[in-house]
Design a protein around this motif. Structure first.
Motif, short mmCIF file in Angstrom:
data_model
loop_
_atom_site.label_atom_id
_atom_site.label_comp_id
_atom_site.label_asym_id
_atom_site.label_seq_id
_atom_site.Cartn_x
_atom_site.Cartn_y
_atom_site.Cartn_z
N THR A 37 0.83 -1.21 0.00
CA THR A 37 0.00 0.00 0.00
C THR A 37 0.86 1.25 0.00
N ILE A 38 1.90 1.26 0.83
CA ILE A 38 2.80 2.41 0.88
C ILE A 38 3.49 2.60 -0.47
N TYR A 39 3.95 1.51 -1.08
CA TYR A 39 4.62 1.58 -2.38
C TYR A 39 3.69 2.12 -3.45
N VAL A 40 2.49 1.63 -3.51
CA VAL A 40 1.52 2.09 -4.52
C VAL A 40 1.18 3.55 -4.29
N SER A 41 1.03 3.94 -3.03
CA SER A 41 0.72 5.33 -2.70
C SER A 41 1.86 6.24 -3.15
N GLN A 42 3.10 5.88 -2.84
CA GLN A 42 4.24 6.70 -3.25
C GLN A 42 4.38 6.74 -4.77
N ALA A 43 4.20 5.61 -5.43
CA ALA A 43 4.29 5.58 -6.89
C ALA A 43 3.22 6.47 -7.51
N SER A 44 2.03 6.48 -6.94
CA SER A 44 0.96 7.33 -7.43
C SER A 44 1.30 8.80 -7.25
N ARG A 45 1.85 9.16 -6.09
CA ARG A 45 2.24 10.56 -5.84
C ARG A 45 3.34 10.98 -6.81
N ILE A 46 4.32 10.13 -7.01
CA ILE A 46 5.42 10.44 -7.92
C ILE A 46 4.89 10.64 -9.33
N ALA A 47 3.96 9.78 -9.75
CA ALA A 47 3.39 9.91 -11.09
C ALA A 47 2.61 11.21 -11.22
N SER A 48 1.84 11.59 -10.20
CA SER A 48 1.06 12.82 -10.30
C SER A 48 1.97 14.05 -10.27
N VAL A 49 3.04 14.02 -9.47
CA VAL A 49 3.99 15.14 -9.46
C VAL A 49 4.72 15.22 -10.81
N GLY A 50 5.08 14.08 -11.37
CA GLY A 50 5.71 14.07 -12.69
C GLY A 50 4.80 14.64 -13.76
N ARG A 51 3.54 14.31 -13.69
CA ARG A 51 2.58 14.85 -14.66
C ARG A 51 2.44 16.36 -14.47
N ARG A 52 2.41 16.83 -13.23
CA ARG A 52 2.30 18.27 -12.95
C ARG A 52 3.53 19.00 -13.49
N VAL A 53 4.72 18.42 -13.31
CA VAL A 53 5.94 19.03 -13.83
C VAL A 53 5.87 19.10 -15.36
N GLN A 54 5.38 18.04 -15.98
CA GLN A 54 5.26 18.03 -17.43
C GLN A 54 4.29 19.11 -17.91
N ILE A 55 3.18 19.29 -17.21
CA ILE A 55 2.21 20.33 -17.57
C ILE A 55 2.85 21.71 -17.43
N LEU A 56 3.57 21.93 -16.33
CA LEU A 56 4.22 23.23 -16.11
C LEU A 56 5.31 23.49 -17.16
N GLN A 57 6.04 22.45 -17.54
CA GLN A 57 7.05 22.61 -18.59
C GLN A 57 6.39 22.97 -19.92
#
Length: 157
Positions: A37-57
């Protein structure tokens, strides 16, 4: 009788060992589920932050493109032929030497350089008097720098 007690103790021991094993496996499964659960939660957060960075770029790239377009438009608007055409359209005419009025400021230090008898070009030569003390020199330096700062100017060293 002794054999019976030994058998009962063995049964209890087997039951206890099975319960301990089941409990151990249960703890392992709970820990594995928790880590998953912790791994999936962290992977989800990393993916959403990566997507946000891509949108900002992408936004940054678009804003840079718009900035370049605006700079190009400004450069085109400041072209000399365009400015001259706009000045003529607004009714401006080129000044003749007789149309120019000079304002004389009393006690303004200027050096007059004559290049043409009809044209006088004033050159500013205001030089402050030298400082007499170190304190005065520091004060003049700091006040000069501070006044440049207030005017929004910067000097190169």
């Amino acid at each position: 009788m002794m054999a019976r007690q030994t058998r009962e103790q063995l049964k209890r021991l087997n039951a206890l060992t099975e319960a301990q094993a089941a409990l151990g496996w249960g703890v392992i499964l709970v820990l594995a589920a928790l880590l998953g659960t912790i791994y999936v939660s962290q992977a989800s957060r990393i993916a959403s932050v990566g997507r946000r960075v891509q949108i900002l770029q992408n936004e940054l790239t678009e804003l840079k493109r718009q900035n370049n377009d605006l700079e190009r438009d400004i450069a085109a608007a400041q072209a000399l032929d365009r400015l001259q055409a706009e000045a003529i359209r607004l009714g401006f005419v080129e000044a003749e030497p007789g149309d120019i009025e000079y304002i004389i400021v009393p006690d303004y230090p200027v050096e007059v350089v004559e290049t043409d008898p009809l044209e006088i070009v004033p050159t500013v030569t205001a030089v402050p008097p030298p400082a007499e003390t170190v304190r005065e020199a520091i004060w003049l330096y700091l006040s000069d720098r501070f006044s440049d700062f207030i005017r929004g100017e910067a000097r190169e060293q």
